[in-house]
Design a protein around this motif. Structure first.
Motif, PDB file in Angstrom:
ATOM      1  N   THR A  28       0.837  -1.201   0.000  1.00  0.00           N
ATOM      2  CA  THR A  28       0.000   0.000   0.000  1.00  0.00           C
ATOM      3  C   THR A  28       0.870   1.249   0.000  1.00  0.00           C
ATOM      4  OG1 THR A  28      -1.787  -1.152   1.146  1.00  0.00           O
ATOM      5  CG2 THR A  28      -1.798   1.264   1.272  1.00  0.00           C
ATOM      6  N   ILE A  29       1.897   1.253   0.839  1.00  0.00           N
ATOM      7  CA  ILE A  29       2.801   2.411   0.911  1.00  0.00           C
ATOM      8  C   ILE A  29       3.585   2.549  -0.387  1.00  0.00           C
ATOM      9  CG2 ILE A  29       4.835   3.340   2.104  1.00  0.00           C
ATOM     10  CD1 ILE A  29       3.600   1.989   4.671  1.00  0.00           C
ATOM     11  N   ASP A  30       4.075   1.437  -0.925  1.00  0.00           N
ATOM     12  CA  ASP A  30       4.795   1.482  -2.206  1.00  0.00           C
ATOM     13  C   ASP A  30       3.901   2.042  -3.317  1.00  0.00           C
ATOM     14  OD1 ASP A  30       7.108   0.459  -1.065  1.00  0.00           O
ATOM     15  OD2 ASP A  30       6.761  -1.584  -1.781  1.00  0.00           O
ATOM     16  N   SER A  31       2.646   1.606  -3.352  1.00  0.00           N
ATOM     17  CA  SER A  31       1.712   2.106  -4.364  1.00  0.00           C
ATOM     18  C   SER A  31       1.459   3.597  -4.185  1.00  0.00           C
ATOM     19  CB  SER A  31       0.382   1.354  -4.293  1.00  0.00           C
ATOM     20  OG  SER A  31       0.561   0.005  -4.629  1.00  0.00           O
ATOM     21  N   PHE A  32       1.387   4.042  -2.941  1.00  0.00           N
ATOM     22  CA  PHE A  32       1.219   5.466  -2.656  1.00  0.00           C
ATOM     23  C   PHE A  32       2.384   6.254  -3.263  1.00  0.00           C
ATOM     24  CE2 PHE A  32       2.016   9.178   0.038  1.00  0.00           C
ATOM     25  CZ  PHE A  32       0.772   9.801   0.029  1.00  0.00           C
ATOM     26  N   PHE A  33       3.611   5.770  -3.061  1.00  0.00           N
ATOM     27  CA  PHE A  33       4.769   6.495  -3.588  1.00  0.00           C
ATOM     28  C   PHE A  33       4.919   6.348  -5.105  1.00  0.00           C
ATOM     29  CE2 PHE A  33       5.961   6.882   0.851  1.00  0.00           C
ATOM     30  CZ  PHE A  33       6.329   8.215   0.869  1.00  0.00           C
ATOM     31  N   GLU A  34       4.490   5.239  -5.660  1.00  0.00           N
ATOM     32  CA  GLU A  34       4.483   5.122  -7.130  1.00  0.00           C
ATOM     33  C   GLU A  34       3.556   6.179  -7.721  1.00  0.00           C
ATOM     34  OE1 GLU A  34       3.453   1.049  -8.026  1.00  0.00           O
ATOM     35  OE2 GLU A  34       5.256   0.309  -7.020  1.00  0.00           O
ATOM     36  N   SER A  35       2.385   6.343  -7.130  1.00  0.00           N
ATOM     37  CA  SER A  35       1.450   7.371  -7.583  1.00  0.00           C
ATOM     38  C   SER A  35       2.010   8.767  -7.322  1.00  0.00           C
ATOM     39  CB  SER A  35       0.095   7.211  -6.873  1.00  0.00           C
ATOM     40  OG  SER A  35      -0.511   5.999  -7.237  1.00  0.00           O
ATOM     41  N   PHE A  36       2.637   8.948  -6.175  1.00  0.00           N
ATOM     42  CA  PHE A  36       3.266  10.226  -5.808  1.00  0.00           C
ATOM     43  C   PHE A  36       4.290  10.635  -6.862  1.00  0.00           C
ATOM     44  CE2 PHE A  36       6.891  12.170  -3.424  1.00  0.00           C
ATOM     45  CZ  PHE A  36       6.280  13.315  -2.942  1.00  0.00           C
ATOM     46  N   HIS A  37       5.192   9.727  -7.205  1.00  0.00           N
ATOM     47  CA  HIS A  37       6.243  10.038  -8.182  1.00  0.00           C
ATOM     48  C   HIS A  37       5.687  10.257  -9.591  1.00  0.00           C
ATOM     49  CE1 HIS A  37       8.926   7.957  -5.101  1.00  0.00           C
ATOM     50  NE2 HIS A  37       9.209   9.238  -5.060  1.00  0.00           N
ATOM     51  N   ALA A  38       4.559   9.628  -9.888  1.00  0.00           N
ATOM     52  CA  ALA A  38       3.915   9.800 -11.193  1.00  0.00           C
ATOM     53  C   ALA A  38       2.957  10.995 -11.201  1.00  0.00           C
ATOM     54  CB  ALA A  38       3.162   8.527 -11.577  1.00  0.00           C
ATOM     55  N   GLN A  39       2.839  11.672 -10.071  1.00  0.00           N
ATOM     56  CA  GLN A  39       1.905  12.790  -9.895  1.00  0.00           C
ATOM     57  C   GLN A  39       0.469  12.357 -10.221  1.00  0.00           C
ATOM     58  OE1 GLN A  39       4.585  15.500 -12.245  1.00  0.00           O
ATOM     59  NE2 GLN A  39       4.053  16.941 -10.607  1.00  0.00           N
ATOM     60  N   ASP A  40       0.172  11.123  -9.857  1.00  0.00           N
ATOM     61  CA  ASP A  40      -1.138  10.515 -10.085  1.00  0.00           C
ATOM     62  C   ASP A  40      -1.990  10.712  -8.835  1.00  0.00           C
ATOM     63  OD1 ASP A  40      -3.355   8.898 -10.506  1.00  0.00           O
ATOM     64  OD2 ASP A  40      -2.204   7.026 -10.595  1.00  0.00           O
ATOM     65  N   THR A  41      -2.710  11.822  -8.788  1.00  0.00           N
ATOM     66  CA  THR A  41      -3.493  12.139  -7.600  1.00  0.00           C
ATOM     67  C   THR A  41      -4.673  11.186  -7.412  1.00  0.00           C
ATOM     68  OG1 THR A  41      -4.766  13.783  -8.837  1.00  0.00           O
ATOM     69  CG2 THR A  41      -2.829  14.573  -7.635  1.00  0.00           C
ATOM     70  N   VAL A  42      -5.216  10.654  -8.481  1.00  0.00           N
ATOM     71  CA  VAL A  42      -6.320   9.692  -8.377  1.00  0.00           C
ATOM     72  C   VAL A  42      -5.806   8.417  -7.692  1.00  0.00           C
ATOM     73  CG1 VAL A  42      -7.960   8.269  -9.668  1.00  0.00           C
ATOM     74  CG2 VAL A  42      -7.545  10.636 -10.363  1.00  0.00           C
ATOM     75  N   GLY A  43      -4.634   7.957  -8.113  1.00  0.00           N
ATOM     76  CA  GLY A  43      -4.047   6.772  -7.496  1.00  0.00           C
ATOM     77  C   GLY A  43      -3.737   6.984  -6.023  1.00  0.00           C
ATOM     78  N   MET A  44      -3.215   8.163  -5.687  1.00  0.00           N
ATOM     79  CA  MET A  44      -2.907   8.463  -4.293  1.00  0.00           C
ATOM     80  C   MET A  44      -4.182   8.524  -3.455  1.00  0.00           C
ATOM     81  SD  MET A  44       0.058  11.333  -4.790  1.00  0.00           S
ATOM     82  CE  MET A  44       0.288  11.628  -3.066  1.00  0.00           C
ATOM     83  N   LYS A  45      -5.190   9.192  -4.005  1.00  0.00           N
ATOM     84  CA  LYS A  45      -6.448   9.371  -3.280  1.00  0.00           C
ATOM     85  C   LYS A  45      -7.122   8.031  -2.996  1.00  0.00           C
ATOM     86  CE  LYS A  45      -9.935  12.922  -3.286  1.00  0.00           C
ATOM     87  NZ  LYS A  45     -10.660  13.903  -4.047  1.00  0.00           N
ATOM     88  N   ASP A  46      -6.910   7.050  -3.882  1.00  0.00           N
ATOM     89  CA  ASP A  46      -7.488   5.723  -3.716  1.00  0.00           C
ATOM     90  C   ASP A  46      -6.866   4.966  -2.535  1.00  0.00           C
ATOM     91  OD1 ASP A  46      -9.218   3.587  -4.587  1.00  0.00           O
ATOM     92  OD2 ASP A  46      -7.406   2.568  -5.307  1.00  0.00           O
ATOM     93  N   LEU A  47      -5.699   5.383  -2.088  1.00  0.00           N
ATOM     94  CA  LEU A  47      -4.969   4.666  -1.047  1.00  0.00           C
ATOM     95  C   LEU A  47      -5.104   5.294   0.339  1.00  0.00           C
ATOM     96  CD1 LEU A  47      -1.834   4.059  -3.236  1.00  0.00           C
ATOM     97  CD2 LEU A  47      -3.447   2.297  -2.466  1.00  0.00           C
ATOM     98  N   VAL A  48      -5.741   6.461   0.397  1.00  0.00           N
ATOM     99  CA  VAL A  48      -5.914   7.144   1.672  1.00  0.00           C
ATOM    100  C   VAL A  48      -7.397   7.270   1.999  1.00  0.00           C
ATOM    101  CG1 VAL A  48      -3.763   8.453   1.392  1.00  0.00           C
ATOM    102  CG2 VAL A  48      -5.922   9.485   0.686  1.00  0.00           C
TER     103      VAL A  48
END
Length: 150
Positions: A28-48
């Motif tokens: 979950t944390i790795d996916s958060f940072f993958e989205s973070f580095h890709a500037q994928d706010t939808v992906g980040m929002k899905d994990l929080v």
């Protein structure tokens, strides 16, 4: 003999389950940072969670400790506002994960780089809750410093 085998099976089963859950938290944390580095706010929002708390600990000019809180919407706006040609990376150095039932804590020391230059280091602390079989981040707090980063 059978009771001993039964107890060993239970111990082994609970150990494997705990390791599996720790991997799920890490994922979950790795996916958060993958989205973070890709500037994928939808992906980040899905994990929080929708009520996630995001805080940073720092110091003012006089060395007084400050705690700064950011809303998830301001955090995501900040990520999107980083120019696409400005590289940034938060390198996680370790994961220390503790789990009790549907609650988990992850402690992740990191180094942060901006435009390929070292910016700062610190530690992230994530609080997660398992809801409907999925780990969600409910709280993030980090420290930030420029010294003592070895």
């Amino acid at each position: 003999m059978k009771p001993i085998l039964y107890i060993l099976t239970l111990i082994l089963s609970s150990t494997l389950t705990a390791q599996s859950e720790a991997e799920n938290v890490k994922s979950t944390i790795d996916s958060f940072f993958e989205s973070f580095h890709a500037q994928d706010t939808v992906g980040m929002k899905d994990l929080v969670s929708e009520n996630v708390v995001i805080q940073s600990i720092g110091e003012d000019q006089q060395g007084k400790t400050l705690v700064h809180e950011t809303s998830i919407s301001d955090f995501l706006k900040g990520i999107v506002s980083i120019p696409k040609n400005a590289s940034f990376k938060e390198e996680l150095l370790d994961y220390q994960i503790s789990i009790d039932g549907n609650m988990a804590n992850a402690w992740t020391p990191y180094k942060f780089y901006f435009k390929d230059n070292f910016s700062h280091c610190g530690v992230n602390s994530f609080q997660l809750v398992k809801i409907d079989g999925k780990w969600q981040i409910i709280y993030i707090i980090d420290t930030r410093r420029k010294e003592g980063c070895n």
